[in-house]
Write a protein that holds these residues in place. Sequence first.
Motif, mmCIF file in Angstrom:
data_model
loop_
_atom_site.group_PDB
_atom_site.id
_atom_site.type_symbol
_atom_site.label_atom_id
_atom_site.label_comp_id
_atom_site.label_asym_id
_atom_site.label_seq_id
_atom_site.Cartn_x
_atom_site.Cartn_y
_atom_site.Cartn_z
ATOM 1 N N ALA A 10 0.914 -1.229 -0.055
ATOM 2 C CA ALA A 10 -0.116 -0.027 0.074
ATOM 3 C C ALA A 10 0.841 1.251 -0.180
ATOM 4 O O ALA A 10 2.049 1.194 0.326
ATOM 5 N N LEU A 11 0.402 2.441 -0.573
ATOM 6 C CA LEU A 11 0.928 3.834 -0.181
ATOM 7 C C LEU A 11 0.163 4.283 1.022
ATOM 8 O O LEU A 11 -0.904 4.754 0.933
ATOM 9 N N VAL A 12 0.827 4.143 1.892
ATOM 10 C CA VAL A 12 0.540 4.546 3.492
ATOM 11 C C VAL A 12 0.926 6.043 3.842
ATOM 12 O O VAL A 12 1.737 6.353 3.650
ATOM 13 N N THR A 13 -0.170 6.503 4.637
ATOM 14 C CA THR A 13 -0.008 7.604 4.965
ATOM 15 C C THR A 13 -0.372 7.300 6.728
ATOM 16 O O THR A 13 -1.417 7.171 7.148
ATOM 17 N N ALA A 14 0.765 7.582 7.462
ATOM 18 C CA ALA A 14 0.560 7.349 9.019
ATOM 19 C C ALA A 14 0.601 8.375 9.880
ATOM 20 O O ALA A 14 1.177 9.293 9.419
ATOM 21 N N THR A 15 -0.764 8.658 10.357
ATOM 22 C CA THR A 15 -0.944 9.964 11.132
ATOM 23 C C THR A 15 -0.989 9.860 12.650
ATOM 24 O O THR A 15 -1.549 8.756 13.097
ATOM 25 N N LEU A 21 -0.553 12.535 16.465
ATOM 26 C CA LEU A 21 -0.518 13.774 17.107
ATOM 27 C C LEU A 21 1.077 14.204 17.023
ATOM 28 O O LEU A 21 1.947 13.257 16.823
ATOM 29 N N PRO A 22 1.140 15.702 17.074
ATOM 30 C CA PRO A 22 2.587 15.940 16.582
ATOM 31 C C PRO A 22 3.649 15.323 17.669
ATOM 32 O O PRO A 22 4.742 15.125 16.998
ATOM 33 N N GLU A 23 3.525 15.173 19.015
ATOM 34 C CA GLU A 23 4.409 14.702 19.809
ATOM 35 C C GLU A 23 4.713 13.300 19.723
ATOM 36 O O GLU A 23 5.699 12.687 20.395
ATOM 37 N N LEU A 24 3.941 12.684 18.777
ATOM 38 C CA LEU A 24 4.306 11.150 18.755
ATOM 39 C C LEU A 24 5.040 10.886 17.289
ATOM 40 O O LEU A 24 5.335 9.819 17.004
ATOM 41 N N LEU A 25 5.042 11.988 16.536
ATOM 42 C CA LEU A 25 5.522 11.765 15.119
ATOM 43 C C LEU A 25 6.911 11.486 15.101
ATOM 44 O O LEU A 25 7.428 10.517 14.261
ATOM 45 N N GLY A 26 7.716 11.886 15.810
ATOM 46 C CA GLY A 26 9.261 11.532 16.106
ATOM 47 C C GLY A 26 9.565 9.737 16.108
ATOM 48 O O GLY A 26 10.306 9.318 15.205
ATOM 49 N N ASN A 27 8.884 9.204 17.168
ATOM 50 C CA ASN A 27 8.712 7.734 17.323
ATOM 51 C C ASN A 27 8.300 7.382 16.076
ATOM 52 O O ASN A 27 8.950 6.170 15.653
ATOM 53 N N GLN A 55 7.764 8.055 13.040
ATOM 54 C CA GLN A 55 8.867 8.417 11.949
ATOM 55 C C GLN A 55 10.022 7.118 11.893
ATOM 56 O O GLN A 55 10.357 6.678 11.067
ATOM 57 N N HIS A 56 10.495 7.239 13.174
ATOM 58 C CA HIS A 56 11.457 6.389 13.447
ATOM 59 C C HIS A 56 11.258 4.989 13.179
ATOM 60 O O HIS A 56 11.891 4.114 12.372
ATOM 61 N N ASN A 57 10.051 4.518 13.689
ATOM 62 C CA ASN A 57 9.622 2.801 13.492
ATOM 63 C C ASN A 57 9.412 2.772 12.008
ATOM 64 O O ASN A 57 9.649 1.710 11.470
ATOM 65 N N VAL A 58 8.738 3.786 11.534
ATOM 66 C CA VAL A 58 8.239 3.696 10.089
ATOM 67 C C VAL A 58 9.530 3.484 8.929
ATOM 68 O O VAL A 58 9.582 2.385 8.378
ATOM 69 N N ARG A 77 4.401 7.716 4.080
ATOM 70 C CA ARG A 77 4.488 9.021 4.818
ATOM 71 C C ARG A 77 3.984 9.060 5.956
ATOM 72 O O ARG A 77 3.110 8.522 6.502
ATOM 73 N N VAL A 78 4.740 10.076 6.742
ATOM 74 C CA VAL A 78 4.189 10.533 8.226
ATOM 75 C C VAL A 78 3.767 11.762 8.391
ATOM 76 O O VAL A 78 4.479 12.672 8.016
ATOM 77 N N LYS A 79 2.316 11.897 8.899
ATOM 78 C CA LYS A 79 1.743 13.269 8.742
ATOM 79 C C LYS A 79 1.066 13.454 10.150
ATOM 80 O O LYS A 79 0.427 12.693 10.679
ATOM 81 N N GLU A 80 1.176 14.840 10.545
ATOM 82 C CA GLU A 80 0.360 15.211 11.842
ATOM 83 C C GLU A 80 -1.187 15.283 11.404
ATOM 84 O O GLU A 80 -1.566 15.710 10.339
ATOM 85 N N LEU A 81 -1.960 14.597 12.364
ATOM 86 C CA LEU A 81 -3.237 14.558 12.153
ATOM 87 C C LEU A 81 -4.037 14.887 13.709
ATOM 88 O O LEU A 81 -3.703 13.677 14.417
ATOM 89 N N SER A 82 -4.458 15.982 13.947
ATOM 90 C CA SER A 82 -5.100 16.043 15.363
ATOM 91 C C SER A 82 -6.700 16.088 14.919
ATOM 92 O O SER A 82 -7.209 16.781 14.032
ATOM 93 N N TRP A 83 -7.243 15.014 15.482
ATOM 94 C CA TRP A 83 -8.790 14.725 15.048
ATOM 95 C C TRP A 83 -9.500 15.918 15.203
ATOM 96 O O TRP A 83 -9.512 16.524 16.264
ATOM 97 N N GLY A 84 -10.268 16.309 14.285
ATOM 98 C CA GLY A 84 -11.280 17.347 14.042
ATOM 99 C C GLY A 84 -10.665 18.710 13.817
ATOM 100 O O GLY A 84 -11.365 19.814 13.570
#
Length: 222
Positions: A91-96, A98-104, A106-109, A122-129
Amino acid sequence: EDEQIVAEITRRRFFPALITHATWEGFHFAGHEIRITEATDCYGAVVWPSALVLCYFLETNSKKYSLVDKNVIEIGAGTGLVSIVASLLGALVTATDLPELLGNLQHNVLRNTKLKCKHQPRVKELSWGIDLEKNFPRSSCHFDYIMAADVVYHHPFLDELLLTFDHLCKNDTVILWAMQFRLDKENQFVGRFQTLFDIEVAFNFPSLNITLYKAMRKGRMK
């Protein structure tokens, strides 16, 4: 049968034979050894059982739900395990998250997908709503699948979560959502979810209190 499959899912998890300076957990999915770094000080940076259920489902149903070249978004990706498995399945994946979780995240991905996947996720910020149209405009964002594992628990953002599902979902989008049932308040979210989507049970594990739902917009389920 429930207990047999749960035992098979549990066997996909392993731990390092030697203790090192970097703490990680390992998983076997999609023909790969996946190493995940967690953070015990945050709910979003832990691999919960619902994620294992969803990964197992994706792997064992890869013909019925082929992810090859499909556009996938995971909301509440956490450690990224589901996104990694979806990527390894083509798949072509966008993993989203909260901003404080993106570092870890991105590292795992990156650690588990670089030079291993047809499409680099891709890793991208998404705060629900929040800023949904700005960050994921309806006119240009089309996802074949929305994936979510254990996004419903004791938090005050259930309205925003439902709004996010609604915004990201087109008429032909398939939602695969694994939920662990805990408290009545959170359990009632399923009823609210059904006001917008038709759902069917794809997997059910009473021993874990986990149900995996397939969902589409009302009137679109085949």
